[in-house]
Scaffold this motif. Structure first.
Motif, PDB file in Angstrom:
ATOM      1  N   UNK A  29       4.670  -7.799  17.879  1.00 20.77           N
ATOM      2  CA  UNK A  29       5.500  -6.982  17.106  1.00 20.77           C
ATOM      3  C   UNK A  29       5.783  -7.810  15.516  1.00 20.77           C
ATOM      4  N   UNK A  30       5.951  -9.216  15.975  1.00 18.01           N
ATOM      5  CA  UNK A  30       6.146 -10.010  14.842  1.00 18.01           C
ATOM      6  C   UNK A  30       4.823 -10.074  13.913  1.00 18.01           C
ATOM      7  N   UNK A  31       3.738 -10.107  14.598  1.00 19.50           N
ATOM      8  CA  UNK A  31       2.361 -10.210  13.889  1.00 19.50           C
ATOM      9  C   UNK A  31       2.128  -8.997  13.129  1.00 19.50           C
ATOM     10  N   UNK A  32       2.457  -7.802  13.572  1.00 17.08           N
ATOM     11  CA  UNK A  32       2.294  -6.714  13.083  1.00 17.08           C
ATOM     12  C   UNK A  32       3.087  -6.583  11.759  1.00 17.08           C
ATOM     13  N   UNK A  33       4.420  -6.744  11.814  1.00 18.51           N
ATOM     14  CA  UNK A  33       5.243  -6.884  10.734  1.00 18.51           C
ATOM     15  C   UNK A  33       4.795  -7.957   9.520  1.00 18.51           C
ATOM     16  N   UNK A  34       4.309  -8.987   9.961  1.00 23.21           N
ATOM     17  CA  UNK A  34       3.809 -10.006   9.047  1.00 23.21           C
ATOM     18  C   UNK A  34       2.617  -9.718   8.279  1.00 23.21           C
ATOM     19  N   UNK A  35       1.789  -8.903   9.335  1.00 25.98           N
ATOM     20  CA  UNK A  35       0.310  -8.626   8.733  1.00 25.98           C
ATOM     21  C   UNK A  35       0.530  -7.367   7.715  1.00 25.98           C
ATOM     22  N   UNK A  36       1.899  -6.544   7.793  1.00 27.23           N
ATOM     23  CA  UNK A  36       1.979  -5.570   6.860  1.00 27.23           C
ATOM     24  C   UNK A  36       2.468  -6.198   5.578  1.00 27.23           C
ATOM     25  N   UNK A  37       3.256  -7.238   5.922  1.00 27.45           N
ATOM     26  CA  UNK A  37       3.985  -7.841   4.493  1.00 27.45           C
ATOM     27  C   UNK A  37       2.812  -8.587   3.722  1.00 27.45           C
ATOM     28  N   UNK A  38       1.845  -9.171   4.509  1.00 31.18           N
ATOM     29  CA  UNK A  38       0.821  -9.919   3.760  1.00 31.18           C
ATOM     30  C   UNK A  38      -0.311  -8.884   3.052  1.00 31.18           C
ATOM     31  N   UNK A  39      -0.534  -7.781   3.662  1.00 33.36           N
ATOM     32  CA  UNK A  39      -1.361  -6.607   2.949  1.00 33.36           C
ATOM     33  C   UNK A  39      -0.716  -6.024   2.007  1.00 33.36           C
ATOM     34  N   UNK A  40       0.587  -5.702   2.063  1.00 31.19           N
ATOM     35  CA  UNK A  40       1.335  -4.985   1.099  1.00 31.19           C
ATOM     36  C   UNK A  40       1.228  -6.017  -0.346  1.00 31.19           C
ATOM     37  N   UNK A  41       1.808  -7.264   0.245  1.00 34.32           N
ATOM     38  CA  UNK A  41       1.825  -8.270  -0.870  1.00 34.32           C
ATOM     39  C   UNK A  41       0.303  -8.252  -1.671  1.00 34.32           C
ATOM     40  N   UNK A  42      -0.573  -8.500  -0.962  1.00 33.44           N
ATOM     41  CA  UNK A  42      -1.735  -8.583  -1.480  1.00 33.44           C
ATOM     42  C   UNK A  42      -2.362  -7.266  -2.484  1.00 33.44           C
ATOM     43  N   UNK A  43      -2.308  -6.232  -2.040  1.00 37.29           N
ATOM     44  CA  UNK A  43      -2.295  -5.098  -2.770  1.00 37.29           C
ATOM     45  C   UNK A  43      -1.607  -5.070  -4.118  1.00 37.29           C
ATOM     46  N   UNK A  44      -0.284  -5.332  -3.898  1.00 40.03           N
ATOM     47  CA  UNK A  44       0.439  -5.448  -5.213  1.00 40.03           C
ATOM     48  C   UNK A  44      -0.092  -6.488  -6.046  1.00 40.03           C
ATOM     49  N   UNK A  45      -0.484  -7.782  -5.543  1.00 42.15           N
ATOM     50  CA  UNK A  45      -1.152  -8.708  -6.160  1.00 42.15           C
ATOM     51  C   UNK A  45      -2.034  -8.430  -7.320  1.00 42.15           C
ATOM     52  N   UNK A  46      -3.146  -7.554  -6.375  1.00 37.50           N
ATOM     53  CA  UNK A  46      -4.187  -7.141  -6.985  1.00 37.50           C
ATOM     54  C   UNK A  46      -3.934  -6.037  -7.989  1.00 37.50           C
ATOM     55  N   UNK A  47      -3.228  -5.283  -7.945  1.00 32.75           N
ATOM     56  CA  UNK A  47      -2.609  -4.411  -9.139  1.00 32.75           C
ATOM     57  C   UNK A  47      -2.009  -5.170 -10.103  1.00 32.75           C
ATOM     58  N   UNK A  48      -1.121  -6.032  -9.949  1.00 40.17           N
ATOM     59  CA  UNK A  48      -0.689  -6.588 -11.062  1.00 40.17           C
ATOM     60  C   UNK A  48      -1.673  -7.737 -11.711  1.00 40.17           C
ATOM     61  N   UNK A  49      -2.537  -7.989 -10.925  1.00 39.63           N
ATOM     62  CA  UNK A  49      -3.705  -8.882 -11.759  1.00 39.63           C
ATOM     63  C   UNK A  49      -4.222  -8.071 -12.800  1.00 39.63           C
ATOM     64  N   UNK A  50      -4.825  -6.803 -12.268  1.00 35.73           N
ATOM     65  CA  UNK A  50      -5.555  -5.844 -13.150  1.00 35.73           C
ATOM     66  C   UNK A  50      -4.709  -5.344 -14.275  1.00 35.73           C
ATOM     67  N   UNK A  51      -3.558  -4.964 -14.064  1.00 40.10           N
ATOM     68  CA  UNK A  51      -2.864  -4.533 -15.306  1.00 40.10           C
ATOM     69  C   UNK A  51      -2.373  -5.997 -16.021  1.00 40.10           C
ATOM     70  N   UNK A  52      -2.234  -6.993 -15.579  1.00 41.13           N
ATOM     71  CA  UNK A  52      -2.077  -8.115 -16.461  1.00 41.13           C
ATOM     72  C   UNK A  52      -3.284  -8.371 -17.290  1.00 41.13           C
TER      73      UNK A  52
END
Ligand SMILES: [Zn+2]
Length: 234
Positions: A29-52
């Motif tokens: 369960x902890x793994x799934x929660x962390x995995x979700x946190x990481x992929x969401x953050x990565x997605x956000x990071x990619x979007x932000x780099x693009x708009x930057x």
């Protein structure tokens, strides 16, 4: 750009923390929660780099516009200052000239006839030049043909004469074009000139007369044509 950079920093930190915590988790369960946190953050990071990237490009373009506008302003200011300097020099030249003329005026005026002086001052209020030449019997101020007798009086130059049309003071000047001078000497007076004009009018009248003849002929032929048409219709 600054606010995107701040958001990007947060996204990167969230992702990195998630990745670090991966080492210490124990349950699926902890793994799934962390995995979700990481992929969401990565997605956000990619979007932000693009708009930057996009915003930084816009920023650079705006910066270029500002720089070229500033250069244009500087060059126009330079031109303006040069023109201003030229104009100031001109004004100073005029001032010097005016002072000089003022002194000359003080020297001339006391000896002048007060009435002539008054008239002359009124003339130069309306015209840039108050004293003009008579050339070929024509006032060079208003370009009117002067009466021949009057033009002769100007030529003799015994008294101050004013143009009867524009009131400027007149003086005689030798003509550049001798043929025109001859023409005036030959005609002698305006009466002769009138005769010339009268001849022209006669000539015109003759032409008009001929025109009338022609037009009346046209009318007749036109009528004939109408009659013929009427005949054919009948
Ligand atoms: Zn005149």
């Amino acid at each position: 750009v600054l606010s995107i950079k701040a958001e990007l920093e947060t996204a990167v930190r969230t992702r990195e923390e998630g990745e670090k915590n991966m080492d210490t988790i124990t349950t699926h369960r902890e793994y799934e929660a962390l995995d979700k946190q990481i992929s969401e953050a990565s997605l956000k990071e990619a979007e932000l780099r693009k708009s930057l990237q996009k915003e930084e490009k816009t920023l650079a373009e705006l910066d270029d516009i500002i720089k070229s506008t500033e250069a244009m302003i500087a060059s126009q200011e330079n031109d303006l200052n040069t023109s201003k300097e030229t104009l100031n020099n001109q004004i100073n030249t005029y001032k010097t000239e005016l002072d000089e003329l003022g002194k000359q005026e003080e020297g001339i005026v006391p000896g002048l006839d007060q009435e002539i002086l008054f008239k002359f001052q009124r003339i130069i209020q309306r015209n840039s030049e108050g004293i003009v030449a008579v050339k070929n019997g024509v006032c060079t101020g208003c370009h009117m043909i002067l009466p021949a007798q009057f033009a002769n009086e100007v030529h003799v130059g015994e008294k101050i004469l004013f143009c009867p049309y524009c009131s400027r003071i007149l003086f005689y000047e030798q003509s550049d074009d001798d043929s025109q001078e001859t023409f005036f000497n030959d005609s002698g007076s305006l009466a002769d000139l009138d005769d010339d004009f009268a001849d022209d009018e006669e000539y015109d009248e003759e032409n008009e007369f001929m025109d009338e003849d022609e037009s009346s002929d046209d009318d007749v032929s036109g009528d004939d044509g109408d009659e013929l048409e009427e005949d054919s219709e009948e």
